[in-house]
Design a protein around this motif. Structure first.
Motif, PDB file in Angstrom:
ATOM      1  N   PHE A  54       0.850  -1.198   0.000  1.00  0.00           N
ATOM      2  CA  PHE A  54       0.000   0.000   0.000  1.00  0.00           C
ATOM      3  C   PHE A  54       0.881   1.241   0.000  1.00  0.00           C
ATOM      4  N   THR A  55       0.577   2.180  -0.884  1.00  0.00           N
ATOM      5  CA  THR A  55       1.299   3.443  -0.972  1.00  0.00           C
ATOM      6  C   THR A  55       0.304   4.573  -0.818  1.00  0.00           C
ATOM      7  N   ARG A  56       0.633   5.535   0.043  1.00  0.00           N
ATOM      8  CA  ARG A  56      -0.200   6.712   0.197  1.00  0.00           C
ATOM      9  C   ARG A  56       0.390   7.804  -0.692  1.00  0.00           C
ATOM     10  N   GLY A  57      -0.422   8.334  -1.585  1.00  0.00           N
ATOM     11  CA  GLY A  57       0.042   9.422  -2.428  1.00  0.00           C
ATOM     12  C   GLY A  57      -0.807   9.588  -3.666  1.00  0.00           C
ATOM     13  N   ASN A  58      -0.449  10.585  -4.435  1.00  0.00           N
ATOM     14  CA  ASN A  58      -1.103  10.873  -5.698  1.00  0.00           C
ATOM     15  C   ASN A  58      -0.405  10.041  -6.774  1.00  0.00           C
ATOM     16  N   ALA A  59      -1.088   9.083  -7.319  1.00  0.00           N
ATOM     17  CA  ALA A  59      -0.496   8.164  -8.297  1.00  0.00           C
ATOM     18  C   ALA A  59       0.105   8.898  -9.492  1.00  0.00           C
ATOM     19  N   PHE A  60      -0.379  10.095  -9.772  1.00  0.00           N
ATOM     20  CA  PHE A  60       0.062  10.825 -10.949  1.00  0.00           C
ATOM     21  C   PHE A  60       1.315  11.664 -10.699  1.00  0.00           C
ATOM     22  N   ARG A  87      -7.234  16.143 -15.897  1.00  0.00           N
ATOM     23  CA  ARG A  87      -6.348  15.136 -15.306  1.00  0.00           C
ATOM     24  C   ARG A  87      -6.387  13.808 -16.065  1.00  0.00           C
ATOM     25  N   ARG A  88      -7.283  13.672 -17.010  1.00  0.00           N
ATOM     26  CA  ARG A  88      -7.321  12.446 -17.820  1.00  0.00           C
ATOM     27  C   ARG A  88      -6.008  12.256 -18.586  1.00  0.00           C
ATOM     28  N   ILE A  89      -5.352  13.353 -18.916  1.00  0.00           N
ATOM     29  CA  ILE A  89      -4.064  13.270 -19.603  1.00  0.00           C
ATOM     30  C   ILE A  89      -3.046  12.578 -18.699  1.00  0.00           C
ATOM     31  N   SER A  90      -2.995  12.987 -17.432  1.00  0.00           N
ATOM     32  CA  SER A  90      -2.085  12.344 -16.467  1.00  0.00           C
ATOM     33  C   SER A  90      -2.449  10.881 -16.271  1.00  0.00           C
ATOM     34  N   TYR A  91      -3.740  10.599 -16.270  1.00  0.00           N
ATOM     35  CA  TYR A  91      -4.214   9.225 -16.109  1.00  0.00           C
ATOM     36  C   TYR A  91      -3.705   8.354 -17.260  1.00  0.00           C
ATOM     37  N   LEU A  92      -3.857   8.851 -18.481  1.00  0.00           N
ATOM     38  CA  LEU A  92      -3.398   8.097 -19.654  1.00  0.00           C
ATOM     39  C   LEU A  92      -1.875   7.956 -19.673  1.00  0.00           C
ATOM     40  N   GLN A  93      -1.167   8.977 -19.210  1.00  0.00           N
ATOM     41  CA  GLN A  93       0.295   8.886 -19.117  1.00  0.00           C
ATOM     42  C   GLN A  93       0.707   7.831 -18.093  1.00  0.00           C
ATOM     43  N   LEU A  94      -0.004   7.753 -16.983  1.00  0.00           N
ATOM     44  CA  LEU A  94       0.278   6.728 -15.974  1.00  0.00           C
ATOM     45  C   LEU A  94       0.065   5.339 -16.564  1.00  0.00           C
ATOM     46  N   LEU A  95      -1.021   5.155 -17.301  1.00  0.00           N
ATOM     47  CA  LEU A  95      -1.266   3.863 -17.948  1.00  0.00           C
ATOM     48  C   LEU A  95      -0.160   3.537 -18.948  1.00  0.00           C
ATOM     49  N   GLN A  96       0.252   4.521 -19.719  1.00  0.00           N
ATOM     50  CA  GLN A  96       1.314   4.313 -20.712  1.00  0.00           C
ATOM     51  C   GLN A  96       2.591   3.825 -20.036  1.00  0.00           C
ATOM     52  N   ARG A  97       2.868   4.367 -18.856  1.00  0.00           N
ATOM     53  CA  ARG A  97       4.092   4.034 -18.130  1.00  0.00           C
ATOM     54  C   ARG A  97       3.995   2.707 -17.384  1.00  0.00           C
ATOM     55  N   THR A  98       2.800   2.354 -16.884  1.00  0.00           N
ATOM     56  CA  THR A  98       2.700   1.213 -15.965  1.00  0.00           C
ATOM     57  C   THR A  98       2.024  -0.024 -16.543  1.00  0.00           C
ATOM     58  N   LEU A  99       1.118   0.134 -17.498  1.00  0.00           N
ATOM     59  CA  LEU A  99       0.365  -1.009 -18.020  1.00  0.00           C
ATOM     60  C   LEU A  99       1.197  -1.756 -19.062  1.00  0.00           C
ATOM     61  N   ALA A 100       1.412  -3.033 -18.814  1.00  0.00           N
ATOM     62  CA  ALA A 100       2.228  -3.861 -19.713  1.00  0.00           C
ATOM     63  C   ALA A 100       1.560  -4.001 -21.077  1.00  0.00           C
ATOM     64  N   PRO A 101       2.350  -4.126 -22.130  1.00  0.00           N
ATOM     65  CA  PRO A 101       1.762  -4.462 -23.426  1.00  0.00           C
ATOM     66  C   PRO A 101       0.955  -5.758 -23.270  1.00  0.00           C
ATOM     67  N   GLY A 102      -0.262  -5.745 -23.767  1.00  0.00           N
ATOM     68  CA  GLY A 102      -1.154  -6.888 -23.600  1.00  0.00           C
ATOM     69  C   GLY A 102      -1.863  -6.907 -22.260  1.00  0.00           C
ATOM     70  N   GLY A 103      -1.568  -5.919 -21.400  1.00  0.00           N
ATOM     71  CA  GLY A 103      -2.186  -5.839 -20.081  1.00  0.00           C
ATOM     72  C   GLY A 103      -3.602  -5.290 -20.146  1.00  0.00           C
ATOM     73  N   TYR A 104      -4.310  -5.455 -19.037  1.00  0.00           N
ATOM     74  CA  TYR A 104      -5.722  -5.085 -18.960  1.00  0.00           C
ATOM     75  C   TYR A 104      -5.944  -3.893 -18.047  1.00  0.00           C
ATOM     76  N   LEU A 105      -6.934  -3.079 -18.397  1.00  0.00           N
ATOM     77  CA  LEU A 105      -7.432  -2.005 -17.549  1.00  0.00           C
ATOM     78  C   LEU A 105      -8.862  -2.359 -17.183  1.00  0.00           C
TER      79      LEU A 105
END
Length: 180
Positions: A54-60, A87-105
């Protein structure tokens, strides 16, 4: 069901989904803004002898090593609908950085016509009000996540109070997949 993989529980609250996934063999990183929610999540994980980070913070704004990815699943049960539209831009950037190719949202969010603010983005800024959050339609989600492949978008199935599962009719669920 997706075979056990690394999971990011985005906006985890006290960890209901993180604990559920950890009990099924997933390696889970959970992040939330609320110190109280993260504390409670850690206590619940310890009580159940589950290893959830568990991490406390702003994911973005957290440093990249705090949420290192890649994750085979990013699960969001209520984070996106509390974000102002820009903030949807930051959300999509987070997904780009963390979601594996072939990964699911995976998403569970306020459904348009059931609960939440439904005004166009410009009106939300003029009013300065997001109510309980911003409601999404299936088409809204398709537009936001246009770079991901849609698996399914549907209303959440309501569950009885005695059910071990969570389900409320005012929520919309969605599953997308990042291209390989």
């Amino acid at each position: 069901m997706l075979s056990p993989t690394r999971v990011l529980d985005l906006g985890s609250g006290p960890g209901r989904n993180a604990l559920f996934l950890a009990e099924r063999g997933y390696a889970v990183d959970a992040v939330d803004l609320s110190s109280a929610a993260v504390k409670w999540g850690r206590e619940r994980a310890a009580d159940r002898q589950l290893d959830v980070s568990f991490t406390r913070g702003n994911a973005f704004t957290l440093p990249p090593d705090a949420l290192p990815g890649p994750y085979g699943l990013v699960y969001d049960s209520g984070c996106l609908h509390h974000l102002p539209p820009h903030r949807r831009i930051s959300y999509l950037q987070l997904l780009q950085r963390t979601l594996a190719p072939g990964g699911y949202l995976g998403l569970a969010h306020l459904a348009r016509g059931k609960m939440g603010a439904e005004a166009p983005d410009e009106q939300l800024y003029q009013d300065g009000e997001f109510e309980a959050g911003i409601a999404f339609s299936p088409d809204d989600l398709r537009w936001v996540f246009a770079d991901l492949g849609e698996i399914e978008i549907r209303p959440m199935a309501t569950q009885d109070r005695d059910s071990p599962w969570f389900g409320e009719s005012f929520l919309l669920t969605a599953l997308f997949r990042r291209p390989e």
